[in-house]
Design an enzyme around this catalytic site. Structure first.
Site, PDB file in Angstrom:
ATOM      1  N   TYR A   1       0.829  -0.988   0.001  1.00 28.66           N
ATOM      2  CA  TYR A   1      -0.012  -0.043  -0.058  1.00 28.66           C
ATOM      3  C   TYR A   1       0.949   1.188   0.056  1.00 28.66           C
ATOM      4  O   TYR A   1       0.736   2.299  -0.839  1.00 28.66           O
ATOM      5  CB  TYR A   1      -1.054   0.008   1.118  1.00 28.66           C
ATOM      6  CG  TYR A   1      -1.618   1.279   1.166  1.00 28.66           C
ATOM      7  CD1 TYR A   1      -3.008   1.313   0.650  1.00 28.66           C
ATOM      8  CD2 TYR A   1      -1.406   2.352   2.242  1.00 28.66           C
ATOM      9  CE1 TYR A   1      -3.541   2.463   0.559  1.00 28.66           C
ATOM     10  CE2 TYR A   1      -2.060   3.558   2.223  1.00 28.66           C
ATOM     11  CZ  TYR A   1      -3.324   3.522   1.658  1.00 28.66           C
ATOM     12  OH  TYR A   1      -4.244   4.630   1.499  1.00 28.66           O
TER      13      TYR A   1
ATOM     14  N   LYS B   1       1.134   4.216  -3.018  1.00 26.32           N
ATOM     15  CA  LYS B   1       1.051   5.577  -2.746  1.00 26.32           C
ATOM     16  C   LYS B   1       2.399   6.459  -3.067  1.00 26.32           C
ATOM     17  O   LYS B   1       2.322   7.776  -3.495  1.00 26.32           O
ATOM     18  CB  LYS B   1       0.637   5.747  -1.426  1.00 26.32           C
ATOM     19  CG  LYS B   1      -0.776   5.194  -0.868  1.00 26.32           C
ATOM     20  CD  LYS B   1      -1.848   5.758  -2.095  1.00 26.32           C
ATOM     21  CE  LYS B   1      -3.201   5.336  -1.575  1.00 26.32           C
ATOM     22  NZ  LYS B   1      -4.302   5.804  -2.713  1.00 26.32           N
TER      23      LYS B   1
END
Length: 258
Positions: free
Chosen positions: A148, A152
């Site tokens: 994750y 990002k």
């Protein structure tokens, strides 16, 4: 002319709050999501200036069809909000590889697809802007949120690159970087950082920042990155001035489980 905003992953959570806020400020709103039933329910709730549709952001052809459909309805595409995202937490090695792949497919390829497919429409609009949902996890790689966090960072990098590259089209490409937000995404998260930092932000906090970035007219003065919340702002500023070993030690401390 009434401006329009197209939001991916808009059926619930942050995306739905962005849709509501923009609609309340007079925008034509596109609510597109893989959960089409929920998207249509929200559009019905908002009224005639809202349109819903199906979109799997990892599928480029679906992006093309959804954007064309929305442009035909709204007249032009002014603001693209790349909001759709997923999160898997826990030790990297204990997370199935397919889950890591899904994270990249949606969080990274989804934004790539959206920007690439939207450019042709944005270039023809009277006013155009792209706002991506990045994260405080793009400040420093987060333990137990490895893929994750990496996704990002990719969004952050793409935002910076296109914000420079698309100045020739007079299109700003920006992102918001919230810390943990009170949505279903963070329920039952298996990461020490959420235990230590807490969940203080609401979807409304993020939506307000997205609207603010959409409404600012002075291109030159808008920052490419906007940290959301006081904790994120502090982390963002400290990371830029602290030595690397200090940033690493800080994140080791924040990742410790209680």
């Amino acid at each position: 002319m009434q401006q329009s905003v197209f939001i991916s992953g808009a059926a619930q959570g942050i995306g739905a709050e962005i849709a509501r806020l923009f609609h309340n400020h007079g925008y034509k709103v596109g609510i597109y999501d893989i959960n089409e039933v929920q998207a249509h329910a929200l559009a019905k709730e908002l009224g005639e200036n809202a349109k819903a549709g199906y979109l799997n952001v990892s599928n480029y052809r679906q992006w093309q069809m959804a954007l064309q459909e929305f442009k035909n309805w709204a007249g032009e595409l002014n603001i693209l909000v790349n909001n759709a995202g997923i999160l898997y937490s826990g030790a990297f090695e204990n997370t199935p590889i397919q889950s890591h792949h899904n994270t990249i497919d949606i969080n990274v390829k989804g934004v790539l697809n959206g920007c690439h497919a939207a450019l042709n429409h944005l270039q023809k609009s009277s006013f155009a802007r792209v706002i991506n949902l990045s994260s405080a996890s793009a400040i420093y790689g987060q333990a137990d949120l490895a893929s994750y966090s990496a996704s990002k960072f990719a969004v952050r990098g793409l935002t910076e690159a296109l914000d420079v590259e698309w100045q020739k089209y007079n299109i700003r490409v920006l992102d918001v970087m919230p810390l943990f937000v009170q949505t279903n995404m963070v329920k039952n998260m298996d990461a020490g950082s959420i235990q230590n930092i807490g969940v203080d932000l609401t979807p409304a906090d993020v939506a307000k920042q997205v609207l603010h970035l959409a409404q600012q007219k002075d291109h030159a003065l808008i920052p490419t990155h906007t940290p959301v919340g006081i904790k994120t702002k502090i982390m963002y500023q400290l990371s830029s001035i602290s030595p690397q070993f200090v940033n690493r030690l800080t994140n080791i401390f924040l990742s410790k489980r209680q």
